[in-house]
Design an enzyme around this catalytic site. Structure first.
Site, short mmCIF file in Angstrom:
data_model
loop_
_atom_site.label_atom_id
_atom_site.label_comp_id
_atom_site.label_asym_id
_atom_site.label_seq_id
_atom_site.Cartn_x
_atom_site.Cartn_y
_atom_site.Cartn_z
N GLU A 1 0.93 -1.19 0.00
CA GLU A 1 -0.03 -0.10 -0.10
C GLU A 1 0.85 1.07 -0.03
OE1 GLU A 1 -2.80 0.14 3.28
OE2 GLU A 1 -4.06 -1.73 2.42
N GLU B 1 -5.22 9.46 9.93
CA GLU B 1 -3.95 8.93 10.46
C GLU B 1 -3.31 9.55 11.65
OE1 GLU B 1 -2.92 6.97 8.42
OE2 GLU B 1 -3.94 7.65 6.31
#
Lengths: 424, 276
Positions: B43, B54
């Site tokens: 990824e 995040e």
């Protein structure tokens, strides 16, 4: 729910999967309690707005400004709401809703600190623990509000990423929410974010235009020719516009922060303004499709305004939609016009406005001076979204540095240095 | 190799790094190190300025990569230049996908991604409800669209996601944002049980940091593990302490190997692997 698009192509729910169930739960609560007054929610909300908040706020005829501009200028005095700004309408509504939903903890972001302050007050009033995320830059330029939040028992978490303003604070609050969503409610401070926040926050703020429309009809027997409000995320704007939207003959002016300049520095990733309705383009930020300040790749730009509360790269999806459909006119006022307007309102009307609010008055002056073209008409309602106590340090600094014509003689401050401005 | 085919061989190790972190050239070496360390799928993050899903580790990586000049166009050049075996998935946020190219909409981005050899997309801020346009573009250009399932996802939403997902399903091990953790969440097994009968392979991410974690997650029934922050930490450490690129690359390779070995050890303990 998400298939409904009340704001044309704008709005939606662009959030991590972990938050989707919370939005569904919130939407259900919004429909039950806010839209359908289940368990008497709306009655309790109105009662608390009256007894705790001090509603209704007056609609005041501004004699000096009316003479200066040769129009009837009416001021909707949201600066007189408890906390000193319109923010309490929404904060009180959402904290109360969180209580009805059985949530145990409140989090919120804040830019100028007005929303954080209002949320801290509402949370203390309703006995809920509260944490506020605030960018470091904003903490340093809005110290009085930081202290007010602490006084009301809220934790203030500094956000250090990016430029340390509202955009980063919203991102960080969303991250907290993603981890704590099951027992925490996120009191978003404007008509931004994923559905149902933009509609719900507007409904809580719509009391401004509900009252103003009624009050003006009582005082003059008619509707205004135009309504003017400053616009950052847009909650005071939509609150002031909402009940006038259906009155086709009433002009609606959303005054954005023109900052230093309307141009964009792609290289530095900076837009030296916060005028996303005037200059932004369609994109996705903080859960909604709306108009944004972004570079050609789609990276969000750092915005700028002398007013912390307008300093945001996005705007509520409903305002974007009303601008696209030509119902709302986006206009903008730069830092200097706003600072001049701040002093003018203070001197001529005895009202020290928030720097955000000063933008709305800067627009009146710009129209008078022929710098902006707008058919304001004979009767104008301007929303005084907040009072300026929180901005005094900034205003001393900026007025001293820039030589603002309408400002008082700043020699006193130049002689004794910055410490006088700090009040030390 | 197509994404689903990767899982048919053995438990998949899916590392994540931000492309261009801290520079284009160094990042290239780190991605190659992942391949040497046994990555099956990579990824590769395309950095966006507002990464709301995040945690601090990846936020900082994104800042480094953006400061290093990474853009969507540079990203596609990076992927074109990259010569590695693992199947590549692009992870980014929807505004970059939407804005790419001349006209608004996800089409140009997907077309370009397919051209440079990307096999799938993960867009953490795009729930199934908003994904119709992107799903159509992915179908047209032969890309998989990976969705995330969280511990809070309701049964009704599971069905919606099941209709949209392809490649693999990203099982979010815990609430919150990305980031390496000292322990694993017991909500992982719970979530895996809820999607047990799905045909699409199940990869678990959020908080996996060691070979033991990897083994435990696979043993609990996952078909693959996704690891980001524990690897990004090594990049950050190298950058902060001025460790040379070769040394950092070798540390990344070792960590990758540990995670891959853990995943394989977990496979042998799975009671009844249900490979489709």
């Amino acid at each position: 729910m998400s298939t409904e698009r009340p704001f044309g192509k704008y709005g939606g729910q662009y959030v991590p999967e972990a938050l989707m169930p919370a939005l569904e739960e919130l939407n259900e609560a919004y429909e039950r309690y806010v839209l359908n007054n289940e368990d008497g929610f709306v009655d309790e909300f109105r009662e608390r707005l009256r007894d705790f908040g001090g509603r209704p706020t007056p609609l005041q005829y501004a004699e000096q400004l009316s003479a200066r501009y040769d129009r009837d200028i009416y001021l909707k005095r949201e600066d007189l709401l408890h906390g000193g700004a319109h923010k309490l309408n929404n904060a009180l509504g959402q904290v109360l809703l969180a209580k009805y939903m059985g949530k145990e903890r409140i989090i919120a972001e804040t830019g100028a600190g007005q929303h954080g302050t209002a949320t801290a007050m509402a949370a203390a009033h309703l006995d809920m623990p509260c944490e506020i995320y605030m960018g470091e830059t904003d903490i340093s330029r809005q110290r009085p509000n930081v202290f007010r939040m602490r006084l009301n028992g809220a934790e203030v978490n500094p956000v250090t990423t990016g430029r340390g303003t509202l955009k980063e604070a919203i991102s960080e609050t969303m991250r907290d929410w993603a981890a704590t969503v099951e027992r925490t409610h996120y009191v978003i401070g404007s008509i931004v974010g994923p559905a149902p926040f933009p509609s719900m926050v507007r409904d809580f703020q719509a009391v401004i235009s509900e009252e103003a429309r009624e009050q003006l009809r009582d005082q003059t027997g008619s509707l205004p020719d135009s309504v003017v409000a400053c616009a950052g995320g847009g909650s005071n704007t939509m609150g002031t516009f909402h009940h006038f939207v259906k009155d086709d003959d009433v002009g609606l002016y959303a005054v954005e922060a023109g900052g230093d300049s309307l141009s964009v520095d792609e290289e530095a990733g900076v837009a030296p303004n916060s005028a996303s309705l005037s200059t932004g383009e369609e994109g996705v930020l903080h859960g909604a499709r709306t108009r944004l300040l972004q570079d050609s790749d789609g990276q969000i730009l750092e915005s700028h305004s002398v007013s912390a509360g307008l300093d945001y790269a996005g705007v509520g999806p409903e305002l974007a939609h009303l601008v696209d459909t030509n119902r709302v006119s986006p206009v903008n006022v730069d830092d200097e016009l706003a600072l001049n307007a701040f002093h003018r309102l203070s001197q001529t009307e005895g009202i020290i406005p928030a720097l955000e609010t000063a933008h709305a008055f800067g627009f009146l002056e710009a129209v008078e001076a022929g710098k902006r073209d707008a058919a304001l008409g004979e009767t104008v309602v301007v929303n005084v979204s907040g009072r300026g106590d929180k901005d005094l340090e900034t205003v001393v600094e900026e007025t001293t540095a820039r030589d603002i014509d309408a400002g008082p003689d700043m020699d006193l401050f130049r002689q004794v240095g910055r410490s006088a401005g700090d009040g030390k | 190799m197509s994404l689903e085919a990767v899982f048919s061989e053995e438990s998949a190790f899916i590392p994540y790094l931000v492309a261009g972190d801290p520079t284009y050239e160094e990042s290239m070496e780190y991605v190659e190190a992942l391949a040497r360390g046994g990555a099956d799928i990579i990824e590769l993050g395309l950095p966006f300025s507002e990464p709301i899903a995040e945690g601090p580790t990846i936020q900082q990586a994104i800042v480094r990569a953006l400061d290093g000049g990474m853009t969507p166009d540079r990203y596609f050049e990076f992927v074109e230049e990259l010569a590695v075996d693992p199947t590549l998935v692009c992870m980014t946020y929807y505004n970059l996908v939407y804005q790419y190219g001349e006209s608004d909409g996800p089409e140009s981005f997907v077309e370009r991604a397919a051209t440079v050899g990307i096999e799938g997309l993960v867009i953490p801020d795009l729930p199934a409800e908003e994904a119709d346009q992107l799903r159509a573009a992915c179908d047209e250009h032969g890309l998989d669209l990976v969705f995330i399932v969280a511990p809070t996802t309701t049964q009704e939403r599971l069905e919606r996601i099941r209709e949209q997902v392809s490649g693999y399903i990203y099982v979010q091990a815990r609430l919150g944002t990305t980031g390496a953790r000292a322990d694993l969440s017991d909500r992982t097994a719970e979530t895996l049980a809820r999607i047990e009968d799905w045909q699409v392979p199940k990869a678990v991410g959020f908080g996996i940091a060691t070979g033991d974690h990897a083994q435990a997650v696979i043993t609990a029934g996952a078909d693959g593990i996704i690891v980001g922050s524990a690897l990004v930490d090594i990049v950050a450490d190298g950058d902060n302490k001025g460790i040379n690129t070769t040394e950092t690359a070798s540390r990344i390779e070792n960590k990758a190997q540990e995670l891959k070995d853990g995943a394989l050890a977990g496979t042998s303990q799975q009671p009844a692997p249900e490979k489709q």
